[in-house]
Design a protein around this motif. Sequence first.
Motif, mmCIF file in Angstrom:
data_model
loop_
_atom_site.group_PDB
_atom_site.id
_atom_site.type_symbol
_atom_site.label_atom_id
_atom_site.label_comp_id
_atom_site.label_asym_id
_atom_site.label_seq_id
_atom_site.Cartn_x
_atom_site.Cartn_y
_atom_site.Cartn_z
ATOM 1 N N CYS A 65 -27.768 108.310 -26.572
ATOM 2 C CA CYS A 65 -27.579 106.868 -26.734
ATOM 3 C C CYS A 65 -27.721 106.471 -28.195
ATOM 4 C CB CYS A 65 -28.611 106.097 -25.923
ATOM 5 S SG CYS A 65 -28.576 106.458 -24.171
ATOM 6 N N HIS A 66 -27.074 105.378 -28.550
ATOM 7 C CA HIS A 66 -27.191 104.866 -29.921
ATOM 8 C C HIS A 66 -26.796 103.394 -29.929
ATOM 9 C CE1 HIS A 66 -27.279 105.232 -34.293
ATOM 10 N NE2 HIS A 66 -26.271 104.382 -34.274
ATOM 11 N N GLY A 67 -27.424 102.635 -30.814
ATOM 12 C CA GLY A 67 -27.051 101.234 -31.015
ATOM 13 C C GLY A 67 -27.775 100.295 -30.082
ATOM 14 N N HIS A 82 -19.739 105.489 -22.661
ATOM 15 C CA HIS A 82 -19.921 104.106 -22.213
ATOM 16 C C HIS A 82 -20.243 103.286 -23.451
ATOM 17 C CE1 HIS A 82 -22.493 101.013 -19.828
ATOM 18 N NE2 HIS A 82 -21.268 100.585 -20.018
ATOM 19 N N LEU A 83 -19.450 102.262 -23.691
ATOM 20 C CA LEU A 83 -19.540 101.460 -24.903
ATOM 21 C C LEU A 83 -19.788 100.008 -24.518
ATOM 22 C CD1 LEU A 83 -18.881 101.084 -27.982
ATOM 23 C CD2 LEU A 83 -16.499 101.087 -27.330
ATOM 24 N N VAL A 84 -20.761 99.362 -25.169
ATOM 25 C CA VAL A 84 -21.085 97.964 -24.866
ATOM 26 C C VAL A 84 -21.135 97.173 -26.162
ATOM 27 C CG1 VAL A 84 -22.738 96.375 -23.831
ATOM 28 C CG2 VAL A 84 -22.476 98.654 -22.884
ATOM 29 N N PHE A 85 -20.347 96.102 -26.226
ATOM 30 C CA PHE A 85 -20.397 95.141 -27.323
ATOM 31 C C PHE A 85 -21.073 93.888 -26.793
ATOM 32 C CE2 PHE A 85 -16.572 97.566 -28.491
ATOM 33 C CZ PHE A 85 -16.845 97.841 -29.818
ATOM 34 N N PHE A 137 -23.491 99.485 -28.537
ATOM 35 C CA PHE A 137 -24.274 100.488 -27.826
ATOM 36 C C PHE A 137 -23.315 101.529 -27.271
ATOM 37 C CE2 PHE A 137 -25.817 102.177 -23.809
ATOM 38 C CZ PHE A 137 -27.036 102.707 -24.205
ATOM 39 N N THR A 138 -23.600 102.796 -27.519
ATOM 40 C CA THR A 138 -22.806 103.871 -26.936
ATOM 41 C C THR A 138 -23.732 104.839 -26.218
ATOM 42 O OG1 THR A 138 -22.910 105.151 -28.978
ATOM 43 C CG2 THR A 138 -20.956 103.808 -28.636
ATOM 44 N N ARG A 139 -23.219 105.406 -25.149
ATOM 45 C CA ARG A 139 -23.949 106.429 -24.418
ATOM 46 C C ARG A 139 -22.949 107.472 -23.956
ATOM 47 N NH1 ARG A 139 -25.118 106.209 -18.576
ATOM 48 N NH2 ARG A 139 -26.058 108.197 -18.156
ATOM 49 N N VAL A 140 -23.179 108.706 -24.320
ATOM 50 C CA VAL A 140 -22.345 109.799 -23.845
ATOM 51 C C VAL A 140 -22.760 110.085 -22.412
ATOM 52 C CG1 VAL A 140 -21.691 112.208 -24.172
ATOM 53 C CG2 VAL A 140 -22.132 110.765 -26.155
ATOM 54 N N HIS A 175 -20.524 89.826 -23.122
ATOM 55 C CA HIS A 175 -20.493 91.236 -23.503
ATOM 56 C C HIS A 175 -19.280 91.930 -22.905
ATOM 57 C CE1 HIS A 175 -22.647 91.319 -19.647
ATOM 58 N NE2 HIS A 175 -22.253 92.570 -19.527
ATOM 59 N N ILE A 176 -18.998 93.115 -23.434
ATOM 60 C CA ILE A 176 -17.846 93.909 -23.009
ATOM 61 C C ILE A 176 -18.333 95.316 -22.686
ATOM 62 C CG2 ILE A 176 -15.591 94.793 -23.671
ATOM 63 C CD1 ILE A 176 -15.577 92.634 -25.871
ATOM 64 N N HIS A 177 -17.935 95.840 -21.532
ATOM 65 C CA HIS A 177 -18.207 97.230 -21.156
ATOM 66 C C HIS A 177 -16.890 97.990 -21.232
ATOM 67 C CE1 HIS A 177 -22.274 96.892 -19.527
ATOM 68 N NE2 HIS A 177 -21.910 95.709 -19.050
ATOM 69 N N ILE A 178 -16.914 99.157 -21.872
ATOM 70 C CA ILE A 178 -15.715 99.990 -21.970
ATOM 71 C C ILE A 178 -16.123 101.432 -21.695
ATOM 72 C CG2 ILE A 178 -13.745 100.630 -23.386
ATOM 73 C CD1 ILE A 178 -14.472 98.308 -25.245
ATOM 74 N N LEU A 179 -15.336 102.124 -20.898
ATOM 75 C CA LEU A 179 -15.529 103.547 -20.649
ATOM 76 C C LEU A 179 -14.352 104.266 -21.286
ATOM 77 C CD1 LEU A 179 -17.389 105.570 -19.207
ATOM 78 C CD2 LEU A 179 -15.928 105.348 -17.204
#
Length: 183
Positions: free
Chosen positions: A18-20, A42-45, A136-139, A89-93
């Motif tokens: 995880c990061h951010g 998984h990316l979250v703005f 925020f990113t999570r592999v 917020h935005i969730h992107i995979l």
Amino acid sequence: MKQQTFSNLQTHWKFRYCHGGTLRKSSKGRGARPLSSKDPIHLVFKVNKSAVTKGLRSARSFSLLNILLKKYARKFFVRIEQFSIQSDHIHILIRGGKRSAVQSFLRVVAGQFSQCLTDTFTRRHEGEKVWKHRPFTRVVKGFRPYIVVRDYIQLNELEALGRPYSKTRLRGLSEEQLRELWA
């Protein structure tokens, strides 16, 4: 000298992929951003509500965000598997190829989103920052976590479209609820 002190930070095992986001405020999220060319990310703005008054679900913002996501995914060879745009917020995979392409995608998409949301293509933005935190990113490692993230993003999208929110929504869905989720 200062640069070298940051590279030796040891992150907690829970946060190694995880990061951010809010992790950035503590020492847990200050290492290099973990990215993978094989595994989904998984990316979250998260947007500042005071900087974007109408939210991300307004007709103009929603269509702009859809166009920008698709445009820059093509440009940087990133495959968007799923996304959900909420009011704040935005969730992107995503799945990416090269690490540099995924980094460029993150940087450019965040910048283009903020420019479009505040209409600052020709002038400087004088108000509050658009983004509340860094992205925020999570592999996502493994099949079960992938299914959980995929269902979570789908559930978020349905809640944005009007499904009632429940605090126990993430405690495991029955097979009937899963069928209803993807119907």
